[in-house]
Design an enzyme around this catalytic site. Structure first.
Site, PDB file in Angstrom:
ATOM      1  N   GLU A   1       3.449   3.758  -2.832  1.00 35.09           N
ATOM      2  CA  GLU A   1       2.587   2.603  -3.053  1.00 35.09           C
ATOM      3  C   GLU A   1       2.838   1.516  -2.017  1.00 35.09           C
ATOM      4  O   GLU A   1       1.930   0.769  -1.653  1.00 35.09           O
ATOM      5  CB  GLU A   1       2.812   2.079  -4.475  1.00 35.09           C
ATOM      6  CG  GLU A   1       1.723   1.194  -4.981  1.00 35.09           C
ATOM      7  CD  GLU A   1       0.366   1.885  -5.090  1.00 35.09           C
ATOM      8  OE1 GLU A   1       0.325   3.136  -5.175  1.00 35.09           O
ATOM      9  OE2 GLU A   1      -0.652   1.180  -5.051  1.00 35.09           O
TER      10      GLU A   1
ATOM     11  N   HIS B   1      -6.581   1.417   1.144  1.00 38.17           N
ATOM     12  CA  HIS B   1      -5.453   1.678   0.253  1.00 38.17           C
ATOM     13  C   HIS B   1      -5.113   3.173   0.220  1.00 38.17           C
ATOM     14  O   HIS B   1      -3.972   3.579   0.450  1.00 38.17           O
ATOM     15  CB  HIS B   1      -5.808   1.174  -1.151  1.00 38.17           C
ATOM     16  CG  HIS B   1      -4.723   1.390  -2.162  1.00 38.17           C
ATOM     17  ND1 HIS B   1      -3.800   0.428  -2.487  1.00 38.17           N
ATOM     18  CD2 HIS B   1      -4.397   2.477  -2.906  1.00 38.17           C
ATOM     19  CE1 HIS B   1      -2.956   0.905  -3.389  1.00 38.17           C
ATOM     20  NE2 HIS B   1      -3.297   2.145  -3.678  1.00 38.17           N
ATOM     21  N   GLU B   2      -6.134   3.981  -0.031  1.00 36.27           N
ATOM     22  CA  GLU B   2      -5.883   5.428  -0.136  1.00 36.27           C
ATOM     23  C   GLU B   2      -5.509   6.009   1.231  1.00 36.27           C
ATOM     24  O   GLU B   2      -4.779   7.003   1.312  1.00 36.27           O
ATOM     25  CB  GLU B   2      -7.094   6.140  -0.735  1.00 36.27           C
ATOM     26  CG  GLU B   2      -7.557   5.609  -2.100  1.00 36.27           C
ATOM     27  CD  GLU B   2      -6.456   5.507  -3.148  1.00 36.27           C
ATOM     28  OE1 GLU B   2      -5.443   6.233  -3.049  1.00 36.27           O
ATOM     29  OE2 GLU B   2      -6.601   4.665  -4.069  1.00 36.27           O
TER      30      GLU B   2
ATOM     31  N   HIS C   1      -1.848   5.859   1.493  1.00 36.37           N
ATOM     32  CA  HIS C   1      -1.224   6.995   0.792  1.00 36.37           C
ATOM     33  C   HIS C   1      -1.327   8.263   1.633  1.00 36.37           C
ATOM     34  O   HIS C   1      -0.368   9.016   1.788  1.00 36.37           O
ATOM     35  CB  HIS C   1      -1.934   7.243  -0.548  1.00 36.37           C
ATOM     36  CG  HIS C   1      -1.524   6.317  -1.652  1.00 36.37           C
ATOM     37  ND1 HIS C   1      -0.221   6.191  -2.063  1.00 36.37           N
ATOM     38  CD2 HIS C   1      -2.250   5.488  -2.436  1.00 36.37           C
ATOM     39  CE1 HIS C   1      -0.165   5.316  -3.072  1.00 36.37           C
ATOM     40  NE2 HIS C   1      -1.386   4.871  -3.315  1.00 36.37           N
TER      41      HIS C   1
END
Lengths: 500, 500
Positions: free
Chosen positions: B295, B265-266, B269
């Site tokens: 996001e 997830h990160e 980003h």
């Protein structure tokens, strides 16, 4: 509190916070940031430095300081507002001389040159670092030009580190040191086989070293909820505040001594910051003291504590716990003698006590000549070799182990090295006084009790932060003048014990 | 370049650097700083925020922006100066409404409240955090009061995150999502035994997890000389610049899934920040895009990539290499099904794709009520339980797994949660377009080739930084309106595959 003092406290706080931010950003660059970030990090450092500089030189701040000085004239010198105003006034008088552009360029170039130095050192290539150093020297000469003419231009270099001694005074001190240490160096050089430090050689996994070093640091009085210990190429200590102290060390997996004594050294620095009275936070005096006093604390924990015989009665079982195979059959006396091996070395941060100050003499003499324009950057490797041979009896085989070894010049820091020698000298002058107050020191060390020493240092030195300068701090403890004799005598005694 | 634009570039650079400093100082607080430092760190954050705020609201900056807008009126919207002026003008118009004192208090309180939240969460004690949250809400209401009255006061909360949708529009979107996901949640709740994630449970030493996660992150396109991966209580990504990207994850030694998907997830980003055109550095548009677009990128790497069947053909041997005993006899299909277990959970960051948006609905509804004054802070744990039961069918056994689970409120961040759902929705809308351009995506994933996907995202989205907003970015790719149907359809299909 008067309106003037209130306004001053606000401005002091703002400057303290901005300096703290700069400390964190620079620590991060050295410890955490990936290499690609260096260029834009340089911009961040430059912008913060510029803003900080603007805050300092703001004429309204100057007026407030003058008013504040008047208002507090009748208070004792140790009054936090009065002492802060005095320190900030001195600092501001220095900074108003420097144009914002110059200050900002010095900071910006420091960030860029650091990256170049790291590469040059890795590749053993002074030539690739020379232009960056050339620019640093040029900026430094511009800096010196902004000050009233002094007896020696290098006096300005020294003063920027709050050193209260002139080039001439220090040349005298170093002449005395060179004379005094000559016989010691001759003695240890004549008997190189009398001691060795094989006991520190072997295989020491980095993580195990880190855990052990941290334990020693905590035993010396580091607070676990305040301190960090990290790894860098060049060990250092920095502290955004007394509640946030950071030390670094290096890990050689085949040699535990470098990281071990590096950790103790930086622990000494950290204790100074950690010990500053919390009530002084966000004031100019709310950091550890002058550069040379600071160094006296780090060298004291490294040498007077960490190289004492008693220390190893306490340390041996800890070495044995972390490295049972290596230290299972070693005794404390062997550790002690190994920790005090005196053997001329090429690297300052690994130098023994006999030669350490000769490393400083070398840099001190070179810097004077650079500032005078008598020496060209491109000739540094050669002059380094010549002086190294003359002072220490060794010739570096390459630039990495010679002129490129220290981080300082990559930051444009000329003038600070002598603080290390002053620290050695001062620490040795303090030691008899401490022992007079704490006659059980050896027994305490052997039992792993270092808090009484920390409390003495805290009470006499640390808690005051920057309230007093070097001479005044020493005067208050009972030392009237700087004197290299206690240092010489103590090293001579150790050299005699091991090499005599 | 005109004098106006030159001056603007200088001011943009200064703001970029100060924001970068703040990013580093805040990252450091969460990742590196020891707890005792929190109070004085709060002062640093406050001071930097204040200075940054002053730079933004400086009237001379406003005049320069107006002049710059005139000078660049005829340029294309994507011109870096024009786009920067437009973005900075919007941002400045927002900031001039906020008194410096309020901005500074919000930042300062954020630093303090974070420490209180960490303790409260550890001790499972909402009451100890309530006063800090109360103060955050009070500051936020003062913030809202500074803006023209909107249809719903919460519109202001949303706008501070650059969200281009109103409370009313989002209430519609969430109504649709609640309707659309009800049958999916019912399906998976009715067949809880159809899949399980035991394969992610076991014993996974932290250091081994970290090494493996880092390898996945690099494979997805993280640059090793730019990125860091560290550990925090709550995973996050932050980037002082496109050359300095930092992600964090958490490590549960008995459950590898949390850290694994957190890292992916990160990473999503981070790729956004990493991919911003270097030429945009030190400009307002020189960071990753709007919160919801951001996001969409993180959820895409986590879900469309990291939970795809093809991904596990590539990932299986890596799992086997790091944890041979655990994964020696596991097949890719098992990993895939385990990664897609849908099981209503109490914790948002560990929620499956079926229930994730219900977690957001809960926070979205609660925040609206808080802002309207219909809900008291002290009643939060209770209303949390009620809504959790209604939306997800679970009741938290304690505050730590309920109302205290997210870091956001400790920073006074109201209004941002819906960005996560918008990200899910947008990501699912993008996916068919990406697959149309890159028809071999599955084969690439199976072979561990993620750079073609990264290049697509970089070209269409990342490299532009903040040149365009959400609606315009989507319009340029060919998406005219926000539509939850692709998201619903894709999750429904997966749920059918595994639970049908």
């Amino acid at each position: 509190m008067s309106d003037t003092l209130k306004q001053l406290r606000e401005r002091f706080g703002e400057i303290y916070d901005l300096s703290g931010a700069l400390t964190i950003v620079e620590w991060d660059q050295l410890v955490m940031m990936r290499p690609r970030g260096a260029e834009l990090r340089g911009e961040v450092v430059g912008t913060l430095s510029t803003i900080l500089h603007q805050k300092w030189i703001d004429p309204a701040f100057g007026e407030l300081l003058a008013k504040g000085a008047e208002e507090t004239a009748d208070r004792p010198d140790a009054d936090p507002d009065k002492a802060s105003i005095a320190l900030a006034t001195r600092e501001r008088d220095r900074l108003v001389r420097i144009p914002t552009e110059l200050a900002s360029e010095m900071a910006r170039h420091g960030a860029v040159a650091y990256g170049i130095w790291v590469e040059a050192r890795k590749n053993n290539d002074f030539a690739s670092f020379a232009p960056a150093l050339e620019k640093h020297l040029d900026l430094h000469l511009q800096y010196i030009d902004r000050f009233p003419k002094t007896e020696h231009p290098y006096d300005v270099s020294l003063a920027q580190y709050d050193l209260e001694y002139t080039t001439a005074e220090l040349n005298e001190l170093f002449a005395e040191l060179k004379r005094g240490f000559r016989p010691i160096i001759d003695l240890v050089s004549a008997n190189p086989g009398a001691a060795n430090d094989d006991v520190f050689l072997g295989h020491f996994p980095k993580a195990t070293q880190a855990a052990m070093f941290n334990e020693f640091s905590l035993a010396c009085g580091a607070r676990a909820d305040v301190w960090r210990l990290d790894e860098t190429v060049h060990p250092f200590e920095t502290a955004p505040s007394m509640d946030d102290v950071r030390i670094t060390t290096r890990y050689y997996e085949n040699d535990i001594a470098s990281g071990f004594f590096g950790t103790l050294h930086e622990t000494g620095h950290g204790l100074y910051e950690d010990g500053v009275d919390r009530a002084l936070a966000r004031l100019p005096i709310g950091h550890g003291g002058t550069h040379d006093l600071h160094e006296s604390q780090s060298r004291m924990i490294e040498n007077q504590v960490g190289r004492s015989r008693a220390f190893f009665d306490y340390a041996l079982p800890i070495f044995q716990r972390y490295f049972p195979e290596k230290y299972g059959n070693v005794d404390a006396e062997t550790l002690y003698r190994s920790a005090n091996v005196m053997r001329p070395s090429l690297i300052r941060v690994e130098a023994d006590e006999a030669t350490y100050n000769m490393h400083i003499a070398l840099r001190f003499e070179i810097e004077q000549e650079l500032v005078l324009g008598n020496l060209k950057i491109k000739d540094l490797p050669e002059i380094w070799s010549v002086k190294m041979q003359e002072l220490i009896g060794l010739t570096p085989p390459n630039d990495a182990d010679g002129v490129l070894q220290d981080v300082h010049w990559s930051g444009g820091a000329f003038g600070g090295f002598v603080g290390y020698t002053l620290g050695n000298v001062i620490g040795a002058q303090l030691w008899p006084l401490i022992n007079a107050d704490l006659p059980d020191l050896d027994a305490q060390f052997a039992a792993g009790e270092f808090l009484p020493l920390r409390e003495w240092l805290r009470e006499k030195i640390h808690k005051h932060g920057r309230t007093y300068g070097t001479r005044e701090t020493m005067r208050r403890i009972g030392i009237e003048r700087i004197d290299p004799e206690p240092l010489r005598a103590s090293i001579a005694a150790k050299a005699q014990e091991i090499y005599g």
